[in-house]
Enzyme design. Structure first.
Site, PDB file in Angstrom:
ATOM      1  N   CYS A  57      -5.986   1.929   5.796  1.00 37.75           N
ATOM      2  CA  CYS A  57      -6.450   0.675   6.378  1.00 37.75           C
ATOM      3  C   CYS A  57      -5.773   0.531   7.747  1.00 37.75           C
ATOM      4  O   CYS A  57      -4.852   1.290   8.071  1.00 37.75           O
ATOM      5  CB  CYS A  57      -6.095  -0.499   5.457  1.00 37.75           C
ATOM      6  SG  CYS A  57      -4.338  -0.902   5.447  1.00 37.75           S
ATOM      7  N   HIS A  95       0.851  -1.195   0.000  1.00 37.39           N
ATOM      8  CA  HIS A  95       0.000   0.000   0.000  1.00 37.39           C
ATOM      9  C   HIS A  95       0.883   1.241   0.000  1.00 37.39           C
ATOM     10  O   HIS A  95       1.951   1.244   0.625  1.00 37.39           O
ATOM     11  CB  HIS A  95      -0.880   0.025   1.248  1.00 37.39           C
ATOM     12  CG  HIS A  95      -1.852  -1.101   1.345  1.00 37.39           C
ATOM     13  ND1 HIS A  95      -2.871  -1.108   2.276  1.00 37.39           N
ATOM     14  CD2 HIS A  95      -1.992  -2.261   0.642  1.00 37.39           C
ATOM     15  CE1 HIS A  95      -3.576  -2.217   2.151  1.00 37.39           C
ATOM     16  NE2 HIS A  95      -3.056  -2.932   1.168  1.00 37.39           N
ATOM     17  N   GLU A 148       0.554   4.104   1.545  1.00 39.23           N
ATOM     18  CA  GLU A 148       0.718   4.716   2.865  1.00 39.23           C
ATOM     19  C   GLU A 148       1.786   3.975   3.671  1.00 39.23           C
ATOM     20  O   GLU A 148       2.564   4.590   4.400  1.00 39.23           O
ATOM     21  CB  GLU A 148      -0.608   4.690   3.641  1.00 39.23           C
ATOM     22  CG  GLU A 148      -1.778   5.323   2.916  1.00 39.23           C
ATOM     23  CD  GLU A 148      -2.523   4.355   1.997  1.00 39.23           C
ATOM     24  OE1 GLU A 148      -3.571   4.771   1.464  1.00 39.23           O
ATOM     25  OE2 GLU A 148      -2.080   3.201   1.801  1.00 39.23           O
ATOM     26  N   CYS A 156      -1.892   0.254   7.546  1.00 35.85           N
ATOM     27  CA  CYS A 156      -1.217   1.505   7.205  1.00 35.85           C
ATOM     28  C   CYS A 156      -1.336   2.530   8.326  1.00 35.85           C
ATOM     29  O   CYS A 156      -0.395   3.275   8.590  1.00 35.85           O
ATOM     30  CB  CYS A 156      -1.768   2.053   5.895  1.00 35.85           C
ATOM     31  SG  CYS A 156      -1.366   0.998   4.482  1.00 35.85           S
TER      32      CYS A 156
END
Length: 168
Positions: free
Chosen positions: A90, A60, A62, A93
């Site tokens: 999420c 991801h 992030e 993250c």
């Protein structure tokens, strides 16, 4: 702070995160993008989702920015940074963000919105609960969603799942 109080520079950073999400989608990946900005408003690093292209569910943007910040910035610098992102972090993250000690998060769409959109498309729920960032990192300054980007982000998620859709 409401989304109406975002500065022009803040809106530009959110727009860049959304553009990175579009780049991810164009590459066949999930539409997520993020920008790490320092206290002076300078974009230090940007990233886009690479989950499908790598087969690694932790890729991801992030999370990538949190790892980069931990390696390249002093704790004080990290705490003054803002992460502008296309979608609310999420839990994975958000935890990385908190552990690294990054500052504020500004997101274009919320996890609740994404959950609703995917439900409308008949997509099965995620393997990980869509928790609010503050549930994972209490006390963190968070701003979002930014309604100016809702239609575009919704269209991207629809396009990924259905292969159809028009990106505004």
């Amino acid at each position: 702070m409401t989304t109406a109080q975002l500065t022009d520079a803040g809106l530009r950073h959110v727009a860049r995160a959304v553009d990175l999400a579009a780049e991810a989608l164009d590459a066949g990946d999930e539409p997520f993008g993020s920008v790490l900005v320092n206290a002076e408003g300078e974009a230090l690093r940007e990233a886009r989702n690479r989950v499908r292209s790598t087969g690694d569910e932790t890729q991801h943007p992030e999370f990538e920015l949190a790892r980069w910040a931990a390696e390249h910035l002093a704790p004080r610098e990290r705490s003054l940074c803002v992460v502008y992102t296309s979608g609310e972090h999420c839990p994975m993250c958000a935890a990385a963000h908190g552990w690294v000690g990054l500052g504020k998060i500004v997101y274009a769409h919320s996890s609740a919105e994404l959950t609703q959109w995917l439900g409308e498309l008949g997509v099965a729920p995620s393997a990980v609960a869509p928790l609010d960032i503050r549930s994972v990192v209490p006390g963190l300054e968070v701003q979002g969603p930014v309604p100016a980007f809702t239609d575009r982000m919704r269209a991207m998620h629809r396009e990924l799942r259905t292969g159809a859709g028009h990106r505004p």
